[in-house]
Design an enzyme around this catalytic site. Structure first.
Site, PDB file in Angstrom:
ATOM      1  N   ASN A   1      -6.071  -2.560   2.103  1.00 51.83           N
ATOM      2  CA  ASN A   1      -6.410  -3.753   2.135  1.00 51.83           C
ATOM      3  C   ASN A   1      -8.213  -4.704   1.896  1.00 51.83           C
ATOM      4  OD1 ASN A   1      -3.324  -4.274   1.730  1.00 51.83           O
ATOM      5  ND2 ASN A   1      -2.936  -5.234   4.398  1.00 51.83           N
TER       6      ASN A   1
ATOM      7  N   ARG B   1       0.869  -1.499   0.107  1.00 56.85           N
ATOM      8  CA  ARG B   1       0.347   0.178  -0.448  1.00 56.85           C
ATOM      9  C   ARG B   1       0.853   0.952  -0.147  1.00 56.85           C
ATOM     10  NH1 ARG B   1      -3.547   0.041   4.918  1.00 56.85           N
ATOM     11  NH2 ARG B   1      -1.835  -1.288   5.726  1.00 56.85           N
TER      12      ARG B   1
END
Length: 91
Positions: free
Chosen positions: A37, A19
């Site tokens: 996520n 990320r």
């Protein structure tokens, strides 16, 4: 012209900085959007920007950061909601 794309990335992509790498990569390409996520172990991304920059972004997503192993990148239908003016990690 602004284009919008959504992706689901599967493989070893959680717990490896994916990320943070995505946010840095998208920001460098002047894209805006989100990365998060998913509960199934994948990473979900929505991005908007110039079509050429989005194509470059997609190529980079297929590789991911060195600590990740991307098994599959699926393009999905982007949402209709508004995106942030920058690129943000959603927790």
């Amino acid at each position: 012209m602004t284009d919008r794309r959504a992706y689901r990335i599967t493989g070893n992509v959680q717990g490896v900085g994916f990320r943070w790498w995505t946010r840095k990569t998208a920001s460098a390409l002047n894209l805006r959007g989100t990365v998060r996520n998913a509960r199934d172990g994948s990473v979900e991304i929505e991005a908007a920007g110039d079509e050429d920059d989005l194509s470059t972004f997609e190529e980079k997503l297929r590789q991911g950061p060195v600590s990740a192993r991307v098994r599959e990148l699926e393009r999905e239908e982007p949402g209709n909601g508004s995106l942030p003016e920058d690129f943000q990690i959603i927790r």
